[in-house]
Motif scaffolding. Sequence first.
Motif, mmCIF file in Angstrom:
data_model
loop_
_atom_site.group_PDB
_atom_site.id
_atom_site.type_symbol
_atom_site.label_atom_id
_atom_site.label_comp_id
_atom_site.label_asym_id
_atom_site.label_seq_id
_atom_site.Cartn_x
_atom_site.Cartn_y
_atom_site.Cartn_z
ATOM 1 N N ALA A 76 -7.783 -12.842 -42.021
ATOM 2 C CA ALA A 76 -6.844 -11.722 -42.130
ATOM 3 C C ALA A 76 -7.452 -10.565 -42.915
ATOM 4 O O ALA A 76 -8.383 -10.741 -43.706
ATOM 5 N N THR A 77 -6.919 -9.389 -42.670
ATOM 6 C CA THR A 77 -7.432 -8.189 -43.330
ATOM 7 C C THR A 77 -6.278 -7.380 -43.921
ATOM 8 O O THR A 77 -5.102 -7.648 -43.664
ATOM 9 N N ARG A 78 -6.671 -6.400 -44.728
ATOM 10 C CA ARG A 78 -5.712 -5.456 -45.281
ATOM 11 C C ARG A 78 -5.886 -4.097 -44.594
ATOM 12 O O ARG A 78 -7.040 -3.707 -44.315
ATOM 13 N N PRO A 79 -4.768 -3.420 -44.308
ATOM 14 C CA PRO A 79 -3.373 -3.795 -44.562
ATOM 15 C C PRO A 79 -2.919 -4.909 -43.610
ATOM 16 O O PRO A 79 -3.513 -5.085 -42.536
ATOM 17 N N LEU A 80 -1.874 -5.626 -43.994
ATOM 18 C CA LEU A 80 -1.420 -6.751 -43.191
ATOM 19 C C LEU A 80 -0.931 -6.313 -41.818
ATOM 20 O O LEU A 80 -1.059 -7.048 -40.839
ATOM 21 N N ARG A 81 -0.361 -5.115 -41.755
ATOM 22 C CA ARG A 81 0.130 -4.618 -40.475
ATOM 23 C C ARG A 81 -1.024 -3.971 -39.711
ATOM 24 O O ARG A 81 -1.359 -2.811 -39.901
ATOM 25 N N SER A 82 -1.658 -4.766 -38.848
ATOM 26 C CA SER A 82 -2.826 -4.277 -38.113
ATOM 27 C C SER A 82 -3.016 -5.109 -36.853
ATOM 28 O O SER A 82 -2.520 -6.232 -36.740
ATOM 29 N N MET A 83 -3.744 -4.543 -35.896
ATOM 30 C CA MET A 83 -4.051 -5.279 -34.668
ATOM 31 C C MET A 83 -4.917 -6.490 -34.975
ATOM 32 O O MET A 83 -4.780 -7.532 -34.330
ATOM 33 N N ARG A 84 -5.802 -6.367 -35.936
ATOM 34 C CA ARG A 84 -6.667 -7.490 -36.314
ATOM 35 C C ARG A 84 -5.821 -8.677 -36.726
ATOM 36 O O ARG A 84 -6.063 -9.813 -36.292
ATOM 37 N N ASN A 85 -4.801 -8.468 -37.539
ATOM 38 C CA ASN A 85 -3.965 -9.578 -37.981
ATOM 39 C C ASN A 85 -3.075 -10.106 -36.859
ATOM 40 O O ASN A 85 -2.713 -11.286 -36.853
ATOM 41 N N LEU A 86 -2.752 -9.246 -35.908
ATOM 42 C CA LEU A 86 -2.030 -9.725 -34.728
ATOM 43 C C LEU A 86 -2.917 -10.651 -33.907
ATOM 44 O O LEU A 86 -2.456 -11.659 -33.368
ATOM 45 N N ASP A 87 -4.214 -10.335 -33.850
ATOM 46 C CA ASP A 87 -5.174 -11.232 -33.194
ATOM 47 C C ASP A 87 -5.209 -12.587 -33.901
ATOM 48 O O ASP A 87 -5.244 -13.647 -33.254
ATOM 49 N N VAL A 88 -5.221 -12.556 -35.216
ATOM 50 C CA VAL A 88 -5.252 -13.793 -36.000
ATOM 51 C C VAL A 88 -4.005 -14.633 -35.713
ATOM 52 O O VAL A 88 -4.081 -15.849 -35.499
ATOM 53 N N LEU A 89 -2.853 -13.989 -35.692
ATOM 54 C CA LEU A 89 -1.607 -14.709 -35.417
ATOM 55 C C LEU A 89 -1.585 -15.265 -33.996
ATOM 56 O O LEU A 89 -1.048 -16.359 -33.757
ATOM 57 N N ALA A 90 -2.160 -14.527 -33.052
ATOM 58 C CA ALA A 90 -2.227 -15.026 -31.676
ATOM 59 C C ALA A 90 -3.069 -16.296 -31.607
ATOM 60 O O ALA A 90 -2.724 -17.254 -30.900
ATOM 61 N N LEU A 91 -4.170 -16.324 -32.345
ATOM 62 C CA LEU A 91 -5.005 -17.533 -32.382
ATOM 63 C C LEU A 91 -4.252 -18.697 -33.029
ATOM 64 O O LEU A 91 -4.317 -19.835 -32.560
ATOM 65 N N LEU A 92 -3.531 -18.407 -34.094
ATOM 66 C CA LEU A 92 -2.765 -19.469 -34.760
ATOM 67 C C LEU A 92 -1.607 -19.960 -33.902
ATOM 68 O O LEU A 92 -1.122 -21.080 -34.089
ATOM 69 N N ALA A 93 -1.169 -19.133 -32.943
ATOM 70 C CA ALA A 93 -0.062 -19.536 -32.071
ATOM 71 C C ALA A 93 -0.424 -20.728 -31.191
ATOM 72 O O ALA A 93 0.464 -21.386 -30.635
ATOM 73 N N PHE A 94 -1.709 -21.049 -31.076
ATOM 74 C CA PHE A 94 -2.094 -22.217 -30.290
ATOM 75 C C PHE A 94 -1.716 -23.526 -30.983
ATOM 76 O O PHE A 94 -1.892 -24.610 -30.406
ATOM 77 N N ALA A 95 -1.223 -23.453 -32.200
ATOM 78 C CA ALA A 95 -0.671 -24.649 -32.835
ATOM 79 C C ALA A 95 0.648 -25.052 -32.171
ATOM 80 O O ALA A 95 1.032 -26.230 -32.216
#
Length: 496
Positions: free
Chosen positions: A126-145
Motif C-alpha cells: 500500500a501507498t500514501r495517500p490511501l485513496r489512490s488507484m495503486r491501493n485499489l489495485d492492492v485491494l483487488a489482489l486481496l479480493a482473491f481471498a
Amino acid sequence: MRMSRRLLPAAVFLIALVALFATKGSDRLPLPAQTALTAAKQDPAVANQLRAYSYDHAQVARLDDATDRVSFFDGPRIRAIAAVDTDGHVQHTQTFKPGSPRYGSKTSDSPWLLALLSIAFFAATATRPLRSMRNLDVLALLAFAIPILAGDRQLLTLSVLSGYVPLAYLCARCAWRATHDERTPATPLVERIPAHYIAAAAIVLAFTAVGSSGAIDVGFASTAGATLLLHGTLPYGHMPADVVHGDTYPLLNYVLYLPAAVIAPVRDAFDDTSGALLVGLAAALLTAIAMKSSRLTLAWLCFPPVVVAVAAGTNDLLLALAIAAALAYSSRSILALTAGAWIKLAPIALLPMWLARTRGKGLGAAVGLTAVLTASLLILGGPGAIADMLHALSFQFSRGNAQSAWSILGIEALQPIAQAAVIAAIAWSAARADKLNLAATSGAILAALQLSASNWTYLYVVWLFPALAFALLGSGAAIPGRARPTTRTRPARAAG
C-alpha cells in the motif's frame, strides 16, 4: 505501415472468430443425462456422501467427448462430483465435506492466517495517500481471498464468480498501464521492509507445506507422471485411473516433479504425495527470489492464493517461477517463457510480443530446450509420442465449461468472441512491442486468457501474480520490460 498495424488486430479477430466458431465442438452429452446421473448415484463414495449430507438438485455437463460430469448440490453448496464414461462407469469422484478446504489444508485456508497474510500484504504494497488507484489495485489482489473462503464453504458458484470481478479489473488496469506511466512516484505506506519479515513469511509458507495432508489432483498427476518417467514411460496415455486427464500437461511439467517421484513415488491414490508439496514450496521460494525487491518478495510470500497453492502442491507455482524469471532476467526471458510453455501452455501467448521486443535474443537457448524435450519424447515414446502428447494436451481446448462464468451465467455462446479478442490482443501486442510495458501487457494478456478460458480457479492467479506485481506494484524504473525512449524513434517503428 501505420494503417496496416491498425487493421491487423481487426483482421486477426475476424479470422480467429470464424475459426473458433467453425471448430467449436458439440455440446451434446456423451451419455444421456439420466443414465449418467443414475450411474453416479450408485457409486459407493457418492452414495455415502449424499446419505450423509443430502442434495436437492444435480447438474450433468459434458467433461470431454467421452465423459459426463455429474455435480450434486444442496442449495448453493456442492456436495459431490462424478465423472461417468459412455459405458456408464464412474471413472473418478470428488466429495466435498463441510469443514474441509477446497484446495490446500485447514492451516493454509484458516481465516485467521489469511487475514494475517492479507494485513502483511497490504503493509508491503500500500501507498500514501490511501485513496489512490495503486491501493485499489492492492485491494483487488486481496479480493482473491473471497474465492478461497467461498470454495472452502462449498459455494462453488460464488467462488468462481467472485474471482472474475477483481480479475477483470486487474486485466483492465494492466491494459492501461501497458501504454501509460504513473504520473507521480508512489510513497510506500511502510517505508522499510526488514529482512526478518521476509524470513518469517517464508517460514510460514514452509510450515503450511510440511503441515499439509497431501497434494490435490494436479500435484498427484504431476508426480504420477514423473514416476512413470523414472521407469522410462511417458505419462501420455499411461496415467493411473485415479485422476481424469492427468496427462494434460507438457513434458517439462513431469520432468520438474522427478525429485518428488524420487522422494515418494506415486502410482495410485493411496500413495504419499508429499513430494509434490516440496516441489511447490521450492518453486514458491525461488519465485520470491526472482521478485527482486524486498517489497514484492514479501507481497508474493503473503499473497493468500500462494499459501493455498503451496499446501496444494500444484504446478501453478512452477509456471509462476517461469514468468517471474522472464520478467526479472531480461537476457533469459525467451528461455524462461519457453520453459513455462513446456509446463503449462499459457506463456505461448506472450512469446510473440517478447520475441518482437527482444529481436529474438535468447531464442537459441529456447530452441535448444525444445529440441531436448522433443528428443526425449521420441526416445521414450517412439514416433507417435509427439502426437500422443498433443492429443492429451487437446483436452485443455475441448473441456466442458463446468467451472467458469460462461457456463454459470449461461453465456457459452459468447465465449468464442472473448477468445478471438484475446488472440487479436496477442497480435496487437506483437506489432507494438517496442512501445509497450512488457510486464503490464503480459499481465493483461494472461488475465484475459483466464477470463476467456473454459475453466477457472483462484489457483491460476498464482502464475498471473508476477506480471501484476511488476506492472502495478513495482515503482518506476524497477518495472522490467518498460519501453525505453530509444525504441520509440521513427526508424524503430518503420522497422517493425
